[in-house]
Design a protein around this motif. Structure first.
Motif, short mmCIF file in Angstrom:
data_model
loop_
_atom_site.label_atom_id
_atom_site.label_comp_id
_atom_site.label_asym_id
_atom_site.label_seq_id
_atom_site.Cartn_x
_atom_site.Cartn_y
_atom_site.Cartn_z
N MET A 62 0.85 -1.17 0.00
CA MET A 62 0.00 0.00 0.00
C MET A 62 0.90 1.24 0.00
O MET A 62 1.76 1.39 0.84
CB MET A 62 -0.88 -0.01 1.25
CG MET A 62 -1.71 1.22 1.41
SD MET A 62 -2.62 1.27 2.97
CE MET A 62 -3.94 0.17 2.59
N THR A 63 0.72 2.12 -0.98
CA THR A 63 1.50 3.35 -1.04
C THR A 63 0.58 4.54 -0.97
O THR A 63 -0.59 4.47 -1.35
CB THR A 63 2.32 3.42 -2.35
OG1 THR A 63 1.42 3.42 -3.44
CG2 THR A 63 3.30 2.26 -2.44
N PHE A 64 1.12 5.64 -0.48
CA PHE A 64 0.34 6.86 -0.34
C PHE A 64 1.00 7.99 -1.10
O PHE A 64 2.21 8.16 -1.05
CB PHE A 64 0.23 7.26 1.14
CG PHE A 64 -0.60 6.31 1.94
CD1 PHE A 64 -1.98 6.37 1.91
CD2 PHE A 64 0.00 5.35 2.74
CE1 PHE A 64 -2.75 5.48 2.65
CE2 PHE A 64 -0.76 4.47 3.48
CZ PHE A 64 -2.14 4.54 3.43
N ASP A 65 0.20 8.72 -1.82
CA ASP A 65 0.65 9.93 -2.50
C ASP A 65 0.36 11.08 -1.55
O ASP A 65 -0.79 11.36 -1.23
CB ASP A 65 -0.12 10.10 -3.82
CG ASP A 65 0.28 11.36 -4.57
OD1 ASP A 65 1.05 12.19 -4.02
OD2 ASP A 65 -0.17 11.51 -5.71
N ALA A 78 -7.86 -1.83 11.08
CA ALA A 78 -6.71 -2.73 10.94
C ALA A 78 -7.16 -4.18 11.10
O ALA A 78 -8.23 -4.47 11.64
CB ALA A 78 -5.65 -2.40 11.99
N ASN A 79 -6.30 -5.06 10.66
CA ASN A 79 -6.49 -6.48 10.90
C ASN A 79 -6.69 -6.67 12.41
O ASN A 79 -5.97 -6.10 13.21
CB ASN A 79 -5.24 -7.21 10.41
CG ASN A 79 -5.20 -8.65 10.80
OD1 ASN A 79 -4.99 -8.98 11.96
ND2 ASN A 79 -5.35 -9.52 9.81
N GLU A 129 -1.45 -4.44 19.25
CA GLU A 129 -1.07 -3.07 19.58
C GLU A 129 -1.77 -2.60 20.84
O GLU A 129 -1.17 -1.96 21.70
CB GLU A 129 -1.36 -2.12 18.40
CG GLU A 129 -0.97 -0.69 18.64
CD GLU A 129 0.51 -0.46 18.92
OE1 GLU A 129 0.86 0.68 19.27
OE2 GLU A 129 1.34 -1.38 18.79
N LEU A 130 -3.05 -2.92 20.99
CA LEU A 130 -3.77 -2.54 22.21
C LEU A 130 -3.18 -3.23 23.44
O LEU A 130 -3.08 -2.63 24.51
CB LEU A 130 -5.26 -2.83 22.07
CG LEU A 130 -6.00 -1.89 21.13
CD1 LEU A 130 -7.42 -2.40 20.90
CD2 LEU A 130 -6.02 -0.47 21.66
N ILE A 175 1.39 -0.35 13.55
CA ILE A 175 0.29 -1.07 12.91
C ILE A 175 0.49 -1.13 11.40
O ILE A 175 0.36 -2.18 10.78
CB ILE A 175 -1.06 -0.41 13.24
CG1 ILE A 175 -1.38 -0.59 14.74
CG2 ILE A 175 -2.18 -1.03 12.40
CD1 ILE A 175 -2.54 0.26 15.21
N LEU A 176 0.80 0.01 10.80
CA LEU A 176 0.93 0.07 9.34
C LEU A 176 2.11 -0.73 8.82
O LEU A 176 2.00 -1.36 7.76
CB LEU A 176 0.99 1.52 8.87
CG LEU A 176 -0.29 2.33 9.07
CD1 LEU A 176 -0.06 3.80 8.75
CD2 LEU A 176 -1.43 1.76 8.23
N THR A 177 3.23 -0.72 9.52
CA THR A 177 4.38 -1.48 9.04
C THR A 177 4.15 -2.98 9.16
O THR A 177 4.67 -3.75 8.36
CB THR A 177 5.70 -1.10 9.77
OG1 THR A 177 5.52 -1.28 11.17
CG2 THR A 177 6.09 0.32 9.46
N GLN A 178 3.36 -3.41 10.13
CA GLN A 178 3.08 -4.83 10.29
C GLN A 178 2.01 -5.30 9.31
O GLN A 178 1.91 -6.50 9.05
CB GLN A 178 2.62 -5.13 11.72
CG GLN A 178 3.72 -4.98 12.73
CD GLN A 178 3.22 -5.22 14.14
OE1 GLN A 178 2.07 -5.53 14.37
NE2 GLN A 178 4.12 -5.07 15.10
#
Length: 91
Positions: A1-4, A26-27, A34-35, A86-89
């Motif tokens: 997933m990439t973001f502009d 998130a999954n 994370e919580l 979260i995003l990197t995992q």
């Protein structure tokens, strides 16, 4: 997933609100992990505070509704750090 950066709003708005949005979407396993990490960190912080200042909860309640800029900044930083985890995992 990439973001502009120019077309996506991931970098806009309140970091805490973005964190909540990411956490809720998130999954489930990642969000739960994370919580649990955050809860463990909170428990350890409270345990240390109990050792150094047994009456800290009374002071907390006084300050809780008069949130300082430093507290808001720290919350934003923690939200950004958590989002990153979260995003990197999830990649």
């Amino acid at each position: 997933m990439t973001f502009d950066v120019h077309n996506d709003d991931i970098f806009e708005g309140c970091p805490v609100e973005k964190w909540l949005e990411i956490l809720f979407h998130a999954n489930k396993t990642l969000a739960e992990s994370e919580l649990r990490r955050i809860l463990e960190s909170l428990a350890l912080c409270e345990q240390m505070l109990d050792e150094f200042e047994p009456q800290w909860e009374k002071e907390f309640e006084k300050r809780r509704f008069a949130q300082s800029p430093q507290t808001s900044a720290r919350m934003s930083n923690l939200a950004i750090e958590s989002m990153g985890k979260i995003l990197t995992q999830s990649e």
